[in-house]
Design a protein around this motif. Structure first.
Motif, PDB file in Angstrom:
ATOM      1  N   ALA A 232       0.889  -1.245   0.121  1.00  0.00           N
ATOM      2  CA  ALA A 232       0.027   0.042   0.061  1.00  0.00           C
ATOM      3  C   ALA A 232       0.857   1.419  -0.049  1.00  0.00           C
ATOM      4  CB  ALA A 232      -0.824   0.033   1.248  1.00  0.00           C
ATOM      5  N   GLN A 233       1.994   1.326   0.569  1.00  0.00           N
ATOM      6  CA  GLN A 233       2.905   2.137   0.686  1.00  0.00           C
ATOM      7  C   GLN A 233       3.340   2.543  -0.670  1.00  0.00           C
ATOM      8  OE1 GLN A 233       5.754   1.439   3.776  1.00  0.00           O
ATOM      9  NE2 GLN A 233       4.263   1.093   5.304  1.00  0.00           N
ATOM     10  N   GLY A 234       3.809   1.481  -1.267  1.00  0.00           N
ATOM     11  CA  GLY A 234       4.242   1.844  -2.859  1.00  0.00           C
ATOM     12  C   GLY A 234       3.076   2.288  -3.745  1.00  0.00           C
ATOM     13  N   MET A 235       1.864   1.912  -3.454  1.00  0.00           N
ATOM     14  CA  MET A 235       0.903   2.529  -4.247  1.00  0.00           C
ATOM     15  C   MET A 235       0.944   3.951  -4.042  1.00  0.00           C
ATOM     16  SD  MET A 235      -2.079  -0.462  -3.892  1.00  0.00           S
ATOM     17  CE  MET A 235      -1.880  -2.034  -4.079  1.00  0.00           C
ATOM     18  N   LEU A 236       0.745   4.346  -2.765  1.00  0.00           N
ATOM     19  CA  LEU A 236       0.479   5.761  -2.236  1.00  0.00           C
ATOM     20  C   LEU A 236       1.719   6.620  -2.923  1.00  0.00           C
ATOM     21  CD1 LEU A 236      -0.683   8.039  -0.950  1.00  0.00           C
ATOM     22  CD2 LEU A 236       0.694   7.481   1.151  1.00  0.00           C
ATOM     23  N   THR A 237       2.945   5.926  -2.951  1.00  0.00           N
ATOM     24  CA  THR A 237       4.264   6.626  -3.296  1.00  0.00           C
ATOM     25  C   THR A 237       4.323   6.914  -4.889  1.00  0.00           C
ATOM     26  OG1 THR A 237       5.468   5.909  -1.830  1.00  0.00           O
ATOM     27  CG2 THR A 237       6.889   6.596  -3.483  1.00  0.00           C
ATOM     28  N   ALA A 238       3.741   5.860  -5.593  1.00  0.00           N
ATOM     29  CA  ALA A 238       3.534   6.036  -7.130  1.00  0.00           C
ATOM     30  C   ALA A 238       2.714   7.195  -7.314  1.00  0.00           C
ATOM     31  CB  ALA A 238       3.081   4.819  -7.591  1.00  0.00           C
ATOM     32  N   CYS A 239       1.648   7.143  -6.678  1.00  0.00           N
ATOM     33  CA  CYS A 239       0.507   8.220  -6.702  1.00  0.00           C
ATOM     34  C   CYS A 239       1.046   9.819  -6.818  1.00  0.00           C
ATOM     35  CB  CYS A 239      -0.823   8.183  -6.153  1.00  0.00           C
ATOM     36  SG  CYS A 239      -1.581   6.388  -6.581  1.00  0.00           S
ATOM     37  N   LEU A 240       2.055   9.903  -5.863  1.00  0.00           N
ATOM     38  CA  LEU A 240       2.497  11.288  -5.262  1.00  0.00           C
ATOM     39  C   LEU A 240       2.834  12.162  -6.459  1.00  0.00           C
ATOM     40  CD1 LEU A 240       4.599  10.529  -1.895  1.00  0.00           C
ATOM     41  CD2 LEU A 240       2.256  11.400  -2.250  1.00  0.00           C
ATOM     42  N   ALA A 358       4.789  -0.808  -8.653  1.00  0.00           N
ATOM     43  CA  ALA A 358       4.675  -1.309 -10.046  1.00  0.00           C
ATOM     44  C   ALA A 358       3.231  -1.456 -10.453  1.00  0.00           C
ATOM     45  CB  ALA A 358       5.135  -2.633 -10.328  1.00  0.00           C
ATOM     46  N   LEU A 359       2.271  -1.946  -9.556  1.00  0.00           N
ATOM     47  CA  LEU A 359       0.840  -2.153  -9.832  1.00  0.00           C
ATOM     48  C   LEU A 359       0.128  -0.735  -9.874  1.00  0.00           C
ATOM     49  CD1 LEU A 359      -1.595  -3.883 -10.095  1.00  0.00           C
ATOM     50  CD2 LEU A 359      -1.939  -3.858  -7.606  1.00  0.00           C
ATOM     51  N   ALA A 360       0.733   0.199  -9.185  1.00  0.00           N
ATOM     52  CA  ALA A 360      -0.207   1.448  -9.197  1.00  0.00           C
ATOM     53  C   ALA A 360       0.224   2.500 -10.084  1.00  0.00           C
ATOM     54  CB  ALA A 360       0.002   2.124  -7.585  1.00  0.00           C
ATOM     55  N   GLY A 361       1.604   2.116 -10.662  1.00  0.00           N
ATOM     56  CA  GLY A 361       2.058   3.341 -11.441  1.00  0.00           C
ATOM     57  C   GLY A 361       1.252   3.402 -12.663  1.00  0.00           C
ATOM     58  N   PRO A 362       0.870   2.318 -13.558  1.00  0.00           N
ATOM     59  CA  PRO A 362      -0.016   2.964 -14.517  1.00  0.00           C
ATOM     60  C   PRO A 362      -1.672   3.101 -14.211  1.00  0.00           C
ATOM     61  CG  PRO A 362       0.718   0.483 -14.837  1.00  0.00           C
ATOM     62  CD  PRO A 362       0.976   0.856 -13.358  1.00  0.00           C
ATOM     63  N   LEU A 363      -2.116   3.048 -13.092  1.00  0.00           N
ATOM     64  CA  LEU A 363      -3.372   3.548 -12.642  1.00  0.00           C
ATOM     65  C   LEU A 363      -3.335   4.938 -11.776  1.00  0.00           C
ATOM     66  CD1 LEU A 363      -4.601  -0.031 -11.430  1.00  0.00           C
ATOM     67  CD2 LEU A 363      -4.855   0.843 -13.770  1.00  0.00           C
ATOM     68  N   PRO A 365      -3.861   8.324  -9.981  1.00  0.00           N
ATOM     69  CA  PRO A 365      -4.012   8.027  -8.734  1.00  0.00           C
ATOM     70  C   PRO A 365      -5.156   7.179  -8.373  1.00  0.00           C
ATOM     71  CG  PRO A 365      -4.770  10.232  -9.192  1.00  0.00           C
ATOM     72  CD  PRO A 365      -4.312   9.594 -10.581  1.00  0.00           C
ATOM     73  N   ARG A 366      -5.846   6.563  -9.569  1.00  0.00           N
ATOM     74  CA  ARG A 366      -7.004   5.628  -9.061  1.00  0.00           C
ATOM     75  C   ARG A 366      -6.895   4.435  -8.574  1.00  0.00           C
ATOM     76  NH1 ARG A 366      -7.034   6.985 -14.812  1.00  0.00           N
ATOM     77  NH2 ARG A 366      -6.302   4.967 -15.369  1.00  0.00           N
ATOM     78  N   SER A 367      -5.472   4.085  -8.395  1.00  0.00           N
ATOM     79  CA  SER A 367      -5.156   2.960  -7.404  1.00  0.00           C
ATOM     80  C   SER A 367      -5.303   3.174  -5.887  1.00  0.00           C
ATOM     81  CB  SER A 367      -3.932   2.442  -7.834  1.00  0.00           C
ATOM     82  OG  SER A 367      -2.797   3.417  -7.552  1.00  0.00           O
ATOM     83  N   LEU A 368      -5.610   4.621  -5.514  1.00  0.00           N
ATOM     84  CA  LEU A 368      -5.660   4.732  -4.185  1.00  0.00           C
ATOM     85  C   LEU A 368      -6.689   4.260  -3.388  1.00  0.00           C
ATOM     86  CD1 LEU A 368      -4.870   8.529  -4.043  1.00  0.00           C
ATOM     87  CD2 LEU A 368      -3.413   6.936  -3.061  1.00  0.00           C
ATOM     88  N   PRO A 369      -7.912   3.958  -3.913  1.00  0.00           N
ATOM     89  CA  PRO A 369      -8.859   2.995  -3.227  1.00  0.00           C
ATOM     90  C   PRO A 369      -8.453   1.571  -2.899  1.00  0.00           C
ATOM     91  CG  PRO A 369     -10.164   4.048  -4.781  1.00  0.00           C
ATOM     92  CD  PRO A 369      -8.753   4.513  -5.054  1.00  0.00           C
TER      93      PRO A 369
END
Length: 396
Positions: A232-240, A358-363, A365-369
């Motif tokens: 989850a931290q990786g997802m948030l970081t990718a969205c920043l 890697a999962l959040a990068g293409p998505l 900031p839609r990956s935050l949920p």
């Protein structure tokens, strides 16, 4: 008679080494871009050194557990990591880039020495079990201090003396911790433990370490929770970067705000160090996951103030959770496999963070949920099966 290695010396070495580690990532990115001329090549250097750290952790932990003088092996790993950073810098611009990436991969194999390998030695520095919880909180605080100062030092060095100087400074910081690691006290194995160590192969020890992480229910649950939180931290970081561009007028502004997370983690750990027995470590691990879920939910609101608050809340959750995770590992890991448990756990967390990013990068900031859901699920791990606590001092 075993030489004294005061807690202050241990914490100094941990802080210096980990600041160098936190500095090395941004420094390699800057140097790779400056000398190789490509953002893609620069990021591949960071990916190579990170992926290797995830792979090298269990092996390094097994070697530390088998070593008669683990401090010397730890010092050698730190020296090789520092030397590897210097070698990467020396190769950039002089050798084909396809030959530089393997150097980064080899260097990354020794990365877990700065995290799990170092922390696994703490019970041999603080032998009084009553002092261990506070020492554990202070040890975890060195991670927050390093993440707060490392990137800032990298940026400052690059601004003043150029990107290569930032890599040199990172290598020097790690190198400064080598003599402190060399003097780290070792265990006092009995004759039976020495015989077992000699009779077993490295592969046997690796298998035993992995079995311990998987079969010990409390250890497995804490590990799974921490890995999910890292994802989850990786997802948030990718969205920043995207959130910074939309909400703060620049991608770099949101990345700079990660210092809020490190500062909040450091402050939360300082409070926990004053009251180390206020809550059970298992409870703190789950509470930290809930706070990180709330942080992702705040970031998903899409408002500037909410984004700043999200990074602060994330730090309040991450700092004590790391302290509690260390406490559970110290409590549950057999002495002869302690190094493996710590380095394997560190490797799994690195893998989780990389997978989440890697999962959040293409998505983004839609990956935050999704990050909200992953953190919330992590908080539920083990809640339905509390089970009995191991009595203090029980022989494992």
């Amino acid at each position: 008679m075993r030489r004294r290695h005061p807690l202050g010396v241990y914490l100094l070495g941990a802080t210096v080494a980990r600041a160098g580690d936190e500095m090395s990532g941004p420094a390699l990115l800057l140097a790779g871009f400056a000398l190789a001329g490509s953002a893609a090549q620069a990021s591949s250097l960071l990916a190579g050194i990170t992926a290797a750290a995830a792979a090298g952790g269990p092996v390094l932990g097994a070697l530390l557990d088998r070593a008669e003088h683990p401090g010397r092996l730890l010092a050698a790993a730190l020296a090789l990591y520092a030397g590897g950073l210097a070698a990467i810098l020396g190769c950039l611009g002089r050798l084909p880039f396809s030959l530089v990436v393997p150097v980064a991969v080899l260097t990354g194999l020794f990365g877990p020495a700065l995290s799990g390998g170092w922390t696994a030695r703490l019970p041999h520095v603080v032998t009084d079990a009553r002092r261990l919880p506070r020492a554990n909180a202070l040890d975890a605080a060195t991670f927050a201090a390093a993440s707060l100062t490392g990137p800032a030092l990298a940026g400052g060095a690059a601004q003043l003396r150029g990107a290569p100087a930032a890599v040199v400074a990172a290598a020097l910081l790690v190198g400064c911790a080598v003599p402190l690691a060399w003097r780290m006290p070792g265990g006092t194995p009995t004759a039976g433990r020495r015989d077992t160590r000699k009779a077993s192969s490295l592969l046997d020890d690796l298998t035993a370490g992995l079995r311990t992480v998987v079969r010990n229910r409390r250890l497995a649950e804490a590990t799974l929770t921490s890995v999910l939180c890292c994802a989850a931290q990786g997802m948030l970081t990718a969205c920043l970067p995207v959130l910074g561009e939309r909400l703060l007028g620049g991608a770099g502004r949101a990345v700079l705000l990660t210092s809020c997370t490190a500062g909040a983690a450091l402050a939360a750990n300082a409070v926990l160090a004053r009251f180390p027995r206020a809550l059970a470590p298992d409870t703190i691990v789950r509470a930290g996951a809930l706070l990180q879920s709330g942080a992702a939910a705040l970031a998903a609101l899409g408002r500037p103030v909410a984004l700043v608050a999200a990074l602060v809340v994330a730090g309040i959750g991450e700092g004590p959770q790391l302290t509690a995770l260390f406490a559970i590992r110290h409590r549950e890991a057999p002495e002869r496999l302690r190094g493996q448990v710590f380095t394997t756990g560190a490797s799994l967390k690195i893998t989780g963070f990389a997978a989440g990013a890697a999962l959040a990068g293409p998505l983004a900031p839609r990956s935050l949920p999704l990050a909200v859901g992953v953190s919330a699920f992590a908080a539920l791990v083990g809640v339905a099966r509390p089970g009995p606590r191991r009595p203090p001092g029980q022989v494992r």
